[in-house]
Design a protein around this motif. Structure first.
Motif, PDB file in Angstrom:
ATOM      1  N   LEU B  50       0.887  -1.353   0.230  1.00 21.77           N
ATOM      2  CA  LEU B  50       0.110  -0.093   0.032  1.00 21.77           C
ATOM      3  C   LEU B  50       0.985   1.317  -0.221  1.00 21.77           C
ATOM      4  N   LEU B  51       1.903   1.121   0.771  1.00 23.44           N
ATOM      5  CA  LEU B  51       2.723   2.352   0.688  1.00 23.44           C
ATOM      6  C   LEU B  51       3.460   2.623  -0.593  1.00 23.44           C
ATOM      7  N   TRP B  52       3.976   1.505  -1.118  1.00 25.85           N
ATOM      8  CA  TRP B  52       4.329   1.689  -2.618  1.00 25.85           C
ATOM      9  C   TRP B  52       3.292   2.180  -3.559  1.00 25.85           C
ATOM     10  N   LEU B  53       2.129   1.570  -3.476  1.00 25.57           N
ATOM     11  CA  LEU B  53       1.103   2.090  -4.348  1.00 25.57           C
ATOM     12  C   LEU B  53       0.795   3.507  -4.273  1.00 25.57           C
ATOM     13  N   SER B  54       0.462   3.707  -2.973  1.00 28.87           N
ATOM     14  CA  SER B  54       0.205   5.331  -2.601  1.00 28.87           C
ATOM     15  C   SER B  54       1.319   6.315  -3.157  1.00 28.87           C
ATOM     16  N   GLY B  55       2.549   5.783  -2.965  1.00 29.79           N
ATOM     17  CA  GLY B  55       3.534   6.591  -3.650  1.00 29.79           C
ATOM     18  C   GLY B  55       3.718   6.743  -5.056  1.00 29.79           C
ATOM     19  N   ILE B  56       3.465   5.387  -5.719  1.00 31.43           N
ATOM     20  CA  ILE B  56       3.441   5.557  -7.151  1.00 31.43           C
ATOM     21  C   ILE B  56       2.255   6.419  -7.641  1.00 31.43           C
ATOM     22  N   ILE B  57       1.141   6.496  -7.137  1.00 33.98           N
ATOM     23  CA  ILE B  57       0.060   6.981  -7.450  1.00 33.98           C
ATOM     24  C   ILE B  57       0.144   8.661  -7.313  1.00 33.98           C
ATOM     25  N   LEU B  58       0.676   8.822  -6.239  1.00 28.48           N
ATOM     26  CA  LEU B  58       1.070  10.429  -5.934  1.00 28.48           C
ATOM     27  C   LEU B  58       2.178  10.853  -7.002  1.00 28.48           C
ATOM     28  N   LEU B  59       3.058   9.914  -7.270  1.00 27.05           N
ATOM     29  CA  LEU B  59       3.998  10.337  -8.261  1.00 27.05           C
ATOM     30  C   LEU B  59       3.341  10.502  -9.600  1.00 27.05           C
ATOM     31  N   LEU B  60       2.328   9.650 -10.157  1.00 24.06           N
ATOM     32  CA  LEU B  60       1.830   9.954 -11.279  1.00 24.06           C
ATOM     33  C   LEU B  60       0.799  11.219 -11.195  1.00 24.06           C
ATOM     34  N   VAL B  61       0.282  11.457 -10.136  1.00 24.41           N
ATOM     35  CA  VAL B  61      -0.522  12.732 -10.207  1.00 24.41           C
ATOM     36  C   VAL B  61       0.384  13.964 -10.303  1.00 24.41           C
ATOM     37  N   GLY B  62       1.566  13.886  -9.587  1.00 28.90           N
ATOM     38  CA  GLY B  62       2.580  14.797  -9.794  1.00 28.90           C
ATOM     39  C   GLY B  62       2.979  15.093 -11.248  1.00 28.90           C
ATOM     40  N   ALA B  63       2.982  13.953 -11.796  1.00 29.43           N
ATOM     41  CA  ALA B  63       3.673  13.926 -13.301  1.00 29.43           C
ATOM     42  C   ALA B  63       2.541  14.413 -14.298  1.00 29.43           C
ATOM     43  N   ALA B 111       4.505  11.765  -2.160  1.00 32.45           N
ATOM     44  CA  ALA B 111       4.979  10.679  -2.652  1.00 32.45           C
ATOM     45  C   ALA B 111       6.297  10.100  -2.008  1.00 32.45           C
ATOM     46  N   GLU B 112       7.163  11.049  -1.900  1.00 31.75           N
ATOM     47  CA  GLU B 112       8.577  10.720  -1.500  1.00 31.75           C
ATOM     48  C   GLU B 112       8.597  10.180  -0.098  1.00 31.75           C
ATOM     49  N   SER B 113       7.548  10.898   0.764  1.00 31.81           N
ATOM     50  CA  SER B 113       7.644  10.380   2.092  1.00 31.81           C
ATOM     51  C   SER B 113       6.613   9.089   2.290  1.00 31.81           C
ATOM     52  N   PHE B 114       5.909   8.714   1.310  1.00 36.46           N
ATOM     53  CA  PHE B 114       5.124   7.278   1.323  1.00 36.46           C
ATOM     54  C   PHE B 114       6.426   6.446   0.977  1.00 36.46           C
ATOM     55  N   ILE B 115       7.189   6.676  -0.102  1.00 33.96           N
ATOM     56  CA  ILE B 115       8.101   5.753  -0.483  1.00 33.96           C
ATOM     57  C   ILE B 115       9.143   5.589   0.416  1.00 33.96           C
ATOM     58  N   ARG B 116       9.600   6.679   1.229  1.00 30.85           N
ATOM     59  CA  ARG B 116      10.765   6.269   2.120  1.00 30.85           C
ATOM     60  C   ARG B 116      10.239   5.248   3.285  1.00 30.85           C
ATOM     61  N   ILE B 135      13.074  13.251 -11.357  1.00 32.53           N
ATOM     62  CA  ILE B 135      13.470  12.943 -12.808  1.00 32.53           C
ATOM     63  C   ILE B 135      12.276  11.858 -13.605  1.00 32.53           C
ATOM     64  N   VAL B 136      12.013  11.080 -12.804  1.00 33.08           N
ATOM     65  CA  VAL B 136      10.768  10.234 -13.128  1.00 33.08           C
ATOM     66  C   VAL B 136       9.701  11.025 -13.286  1.00 33.08           C
ATOM     67  N   SER B 137       9.123  11.765 -12.477  1.00 31.10           N
ATOM     68  CA  SER B 137       7.952  12.689 -12.531  1.00 31.10           C
ATOM     69  C   SER B 137       8.134  13.457 -13.801  1.00 31.10           C
ATOM     70  N   ILE B 138       9.199  13.915 -14.148  1.00 32.71           N
ATOM     71  CA  ILE B 138       9.325  14.987 -15.215  1.00 32.71           C
ATOM     72  C   ILE B 138       9.114  14.189 -16.713  1.00 32.71           C
ATOM     73  N   PHE B 139      10.023  13.028 -16.773  1.00 32.38           N
ATOM     74  CA  PHE B 139       9.700  12.145 -17.847  1.00 32.38           C
ATOM     75  C   PHE B 139       8.334  11.760 -17.992  1.00 32.38           C
ATOM     76  N   VAL B 140       7.706  11.186 -16.872  1.00 31.97           N
ATOM     77  CA  VAL B 140       6.267  10.828 -17.219  1.00 31.97           C
ATOM     78  C   VAL B 140       5.403  11.905 -17.281  1.00 31.97           C
TER      79      VAL B 140
END
Lengths: 198, 260
Positions: B50-63, B111-116, B135-140
């Motif tokens: 769930l932590l990974w999933l939340s982090g990735i979803i937030l990262l995608l929203v950031g992207a 996202a960073e705080s979840f992934i951490r 970098i990932v967020s900018i590329f996505v």
């Protein structure tokens, strides 16, 4: 597979796995660590001996509840120290107090080890300084005091400290370096006071 | 550590052990009574997942925020920069969607705080982790922009939360509608002779525009219901805007927002 009769020679990690089906193995783990951990709690906090025993008991219960989260990427020692570390911090926060004194004296070699590793002359007689170490540690920032205790009293490696306080090894190295500087600073500040005491 | 020191520590620890047998017994007793049981392994696996999933979803929203920022900056009426007499950096500052940038920073930070908090990640340098996430967020985000997800997101927000969205877009409206600055933007309401009423899309206030001095070929742009950008001079005494030029609104912006 380690049999029940082999508990005393089994590794901590094996015992942790066996504890899930045989609580006696957890008993052996407790015996191995209770002295060290109680000592650590008392070094780290200002709690009374009874308070430290309560924290230790709660930590063991937490460790047992979370046995399934233990994995081979960590040593059992680091894992259980982390639980105790967190529980001690949590108890401080609940009590909303800052440590005001160590329940047991700082061991005699702390200063020697600190000086030996750093190769620094503190400018005060070692024995006199020894009696002021507790006071100096109390005034240090919590994160710096923690790493000094783990490194120079608990004899933990940088990698183990990293696993206990959940910070990257590089950050641990930085903390230790800053902690030494802060320690020296407080020694310098207290030097005149120490000399007056003499 | 020398033998003497190690021996000394062991002696101190042994002194402690003498008093902790009660703790040992008490813990074992609680375990034996069934009051304390290990949490199942799936509990920890699920938590980590769930932590990974939340982090990735937030990262995608950031992207997605990055893609909208690119879309809004790219889609702005850059050709009007000269009309407004602004330098490139000044114009960029005027049109830059700072609210989206703020949203991006917030999502990225969360996202960073979840992934951490996921297992084992604390061993990596916070700087390195933040850099990778950035970098990932900018590329996505660039990928989302190429897939036109930003256009869709901008359109949907404009459609479903127009008030909030236009508030965020207020600086752009201000840029386009400044009578004292020689430009007004709005929808043509009614044409009478060489004058028409221009209604501002947000405030709904109407302003009288005189287009007598407008070249004949430009007058074809003045059609009731269409949005226009008029350049000229505001006659405060008569409360009329004297248009010397009329332009279509920024062509690359999505239509429904342009017309609102």
């Amino acid at each position: 597979m380690v049999e029940t009769s082999d508990f005393t020679v089994a590794s901590d990690e094996d015992l942790a796995r066996i504890s899930l089906r045989d609580p006696e193995a957890f008993g052996v783990l407790m015996q191995r660590y209770e002295g060290k951990l109680l000592h650590y709690i008392m070094r780290k906090s200002s709690v009374t001996r009874e308070g430290a025993e309560d924290i230790l008991q709660e930590s063991f219960l937490k460790a047992y509840r979370n046995l399934n989260s233990f994995n081979d990427r960590l040593s059992f020692s680091s894992w259980v120290y982390r639980i105790v570390h967190n529980e001690t911090v949590s108890q401080w926060r609940k009590a909303s107090v800052r440590p005001e004194g160590h329940a047991i004296p700082i061991d005699d070699e702390f200063v020697d080890r600190l000086i030996a590793e750093d190769d620094v002359e503190l400018g005060v007689d070692r024995d006199i300084l020894q009696s002021h170490v507790s006071q100096i540690l109390i005034h240090m920032d919590e994160k710096y005091r923690d790493v000094l205790i783990l490194r120079f009293m608990e004899d933990k490696s940088y990698s183990e400290i990293s696993d206990i306080i959940k910070k990257p090894p590089g950050t641990v190295a930085t903390y230790i370096s800053r902690a030494k500087k802060q320690f020296h600073k407080f020694v310098a500040q207290q030097r005149s006071e120490i000399i007056n005491d003499v | 550590m020398c033998d003497y020191m190690r021996k000394n520590i062991e002696q101190q620890e042994k002194r402690c052990v003498k008093n902790v047998s009660a703790i040992h017994d008490d813990v074992l007793q609680q375990i034996a009574s069934g009051n304390v049981q290990p949490r199942p392994r799936w509990h920890f696996v699920l938590r980590n997942l769930l932590l990974w999933l939340s982090g990735i979803i937030l990262l995608l929203v950031g992207a997605a925020s990055v893609s909208v920022v690119i879309f809004l900056v790219q889609g702005h009426a850059w050709e009007m920069r000269e009309v407004f007499g602004m330098s490139g950096p000044t114009f960029l500052l005027q049109i830059f969607p700072f609210m989206w940038l703020l949203a991006y920073v917030v999502f990225l930070f969360t996202a960073e705080s979840f992934i951490r908090k996921t297992r084992g990640i604390y061993r990596y340098s916070p700087f390195l982790l933040s850099l990778v996430i950035l970098i990932v967020s900018i590329f996505v985000g660039l990928f989302f922009y190429a897939l036109k997800i930003s256009d869709h997101l901008d359109a949907q927000l404009g459609k479903h939360v127009p008030r909030i969205y236009q508030t965020l877009d207020q600086r752009r409206n201000y840029l386009m509608h400044r009578p004292e600055g020689g430009r007004v933007m709005g929808v043509v309401q009614a044409v009478a002779g060489t004058r028409f009423d221009l209604q501002h899309p947000r405030s709904r206030k109407t302003l009288l525009v005189d287009f007598a001095s407008l070249p004949p070929q430009k007058r074809s742009l003045i059609v009731v219901g269409e949005k226009v950008l008029c350049l000229g001079k505001w006659n405060q005494i008569q409360d009329v805007f004297e248009a010397s030029d009329v332009l279509s609104p920024p062509p690359k912006r999505r239509k429904d927002l342009r017309m609102r």
